[in-house]
Design an enzyme around this catalytic site. Structure first.
Site, PDB file in Angstrom:
ATOM      1  CG  HIS A  36      41.124  65.692  66.668  1.00 54.40           C
ATOM      2  ND1 HIS A  36      39.808  65.393  66.960  1.00 54.40           N
ATOM      3  CD2 HIS A  36      41.716  65.971  67.858  1.00 54.40           C
ATOM      4  CE1 HIS A  36      39.626  65.502  68.269  1.00 54.40           C
ATOM      5  NE2 HIS A  36      40.768  65.853  68.834  1.00 54.40           N
ATOM      6  CG  HIS A 120      46.831  60.499  72.320  1.00 54.92           C
ATOM      7  ND1 HIS A 120      47.359  61.503  73.104  1.00 54.92           N
ATOM      8  CD2 HIS A 120      45.479  60.627  72.414  1.00 54.92           C
ATOM      9  CE1 HIS A 120      46.381  62.187  73.658  1.00 54.92           C
ATOM     10  NE2 HIS A 120      45.222  61.684  73.247  1.00 54.92           N
TER      11      HIS A 120
HETATM   12  P1  2AM Z   1      42.499  63.866  72.823  1.00 51.82           P
HETATM   13  O1  2AM Z   1      41.263  63.135  72.464  1.00 51.82           O
HETATM   14  O2  2AM Z   1      43.527  63.861  71.762  1.00 51.82           O
HETATM   15  O3  2AM Z   1      43.032  63.517  74.156  1.00 51.82           O
HETATM   16  C1  2AM Z   1      38.916  68.255  71.639  1.00 51.82           C
HETATM   17  O4  2AM Z   1      38.008  68.309  72.691  1.00 51.82           O
HETATM   18  C2  2AM Z   1      40.139  67.498  72.051  1.00 51.82           C
HETATM   19  O5  2AM Z   1      40.814  68.172  73.089  1.00 51.82           O
HETATM   20  C3  2AM Z   1      39.848  66.127  72.559  1.00 51.82           C
HETATM   21  O6  2AM Z   1      39.804  65.233  71.488  1.00 51.82           O
HETATM   22  C4  2AM Z   1      40.968  65.864  73.520  1.00 51.82           C
HETATM   23  O7  2AM Z   1      42.085  65.353  72.840  1.00 51.82           O
HETATM   24  C5  2AM Z   1      41.442  67.231  73.935  1.00 51.82           C
HETATM   25  N1  2AM Z   1      41.224  67.520  75.347  1.00 51.82           N
HETATM   26  C6  2AM Z   1      42.192  67.602  76.280  1.00 51.82           C
HETATM   27  N2  2AM Z   1      41.680  67.922  77.455  1.00 51.82           N
HETATM   28  C7  2AM Z   1      40.358  68.023  77.285  1.00 51.82           C
HETATM   29  C8  2AM Z   1      39.283  68.329  78.170  1.00 51.82           C
HETATM   30  N3  2AM Z   1      39.489  68.598  79.464  1.00 51.82           N
HETATM   31  N4  2AM Z   1      38.045  68.310  77.664  1.00 51.82           N
HETATM   32  C9  2AM Z   1      37.843  68.037  76.353  1.00 51.82           C
HETATM   33  N5  2AM Z   1      38.801  67.767  75.478  1.00 51.82           N
HETATM   34  C10 2AM Z   1      40.060  67.767  75.939  1.00 51.82           C
END
Ligand code: 2AM
Length: 182
Positions: A36, A120
């Site tokens: 996603h 991203h």
């Molecule tokens: P990303 O992979 O696009 O960076 C769902 O958990 C989404 O929230 C993750 O895929 C991640 O996106 C984003 N995210 C950002 N900060 C996070 C955190 N501290 N813990 C978990 N997920 C985070």
């Protein structure tokens, strides 16, 4: 509830991204069904704020758009890669949508990380520092070209942490404004 707001990818796009997996020791590849584009990660939110948030997200008026992938990279840097991602070609409608989402989140008094939006799609996470360079992955896909895909909605997801990994479940979907072509 642990929440995040994201753009869901069409199944055929997820299938194409699955083909980018290469053998990197220690990399945990995101399950294909869970790929996603995160607009905002909210973390734990209480029930009252979820209601407020949902009605705020419903008020967002933003046009639909097409997204184009642009190369691959890693966070935080090549010497210590922790996240491998595929990039998105700059798209003003996407940045505008992320800004609107973040201002609704802010207005609901939900504390989020205020890092600048850096669009991203996370392909893999690497827990431990690795010795193996990931430059072959970067070099291989630097000029990656995949077909554009349409974005017509964004989704509020719950993320439940389990020993087997996070389980993402859509809690609500919010349409973008689309032109009707006659
Ligand atoms: P990303 O992979 O696009 O960076 C769902 O958990 C989404 O929230 C993750 O895929 C991640 O996106 C984003 N995210 C950002 N900060 C996070 C955190 N501290 N813990 C978990 N997920 C985070």
């Amino acid at each position: 509830m642990r929440l995040f707001i994201a753009i869901e990818l069409p199944d055929d796009v997820k299938g194409l991204l699955a083909l980018l997996r290469v053998d990197i020791t220690g990399a945990r590849w995101v399950p294909v069904s869970q790929l996603h584009l995160t607009l905002s990660f909210l973390g734990d939110v209480d029930d009252a704020s979820v209601k407020l948030l949902t009605s705020g997200l419903k008020q967002i008026r933003a046009p639909g758009f097409d997204l184009v992938f642009a190369g691959v990279g890693c966070f935080p840097n090549l010497r210590n890669p922790r996240v491998l991602w595929v990039g998105i070609r700059p798209e003003p409608f996407l940045s505008d949508l992320a800004a609107q989402v973040r201002s609704v989140v802010f207005a609901c008094n939900i504390a989020t990380e205020d890092r600048p939006f850096s669009p991203h799609i996370t392909l893999a996470r690497i827990r431990q520092p690795i010795r193996q360079p990931i430059s072959p992955f970067i070099d291989l896909y630097q000029k990656l070209e995949l077909p554009a895909f349409p974005v017509r909605e964004f989704i509020l997801f719950t993320s439940r942490l389990t020993p087997q990994g996070a389980i993402h479940t859509p809690l609500g979907s919010f349409p973008l404004i689309c032109k009707i072509i006659q």
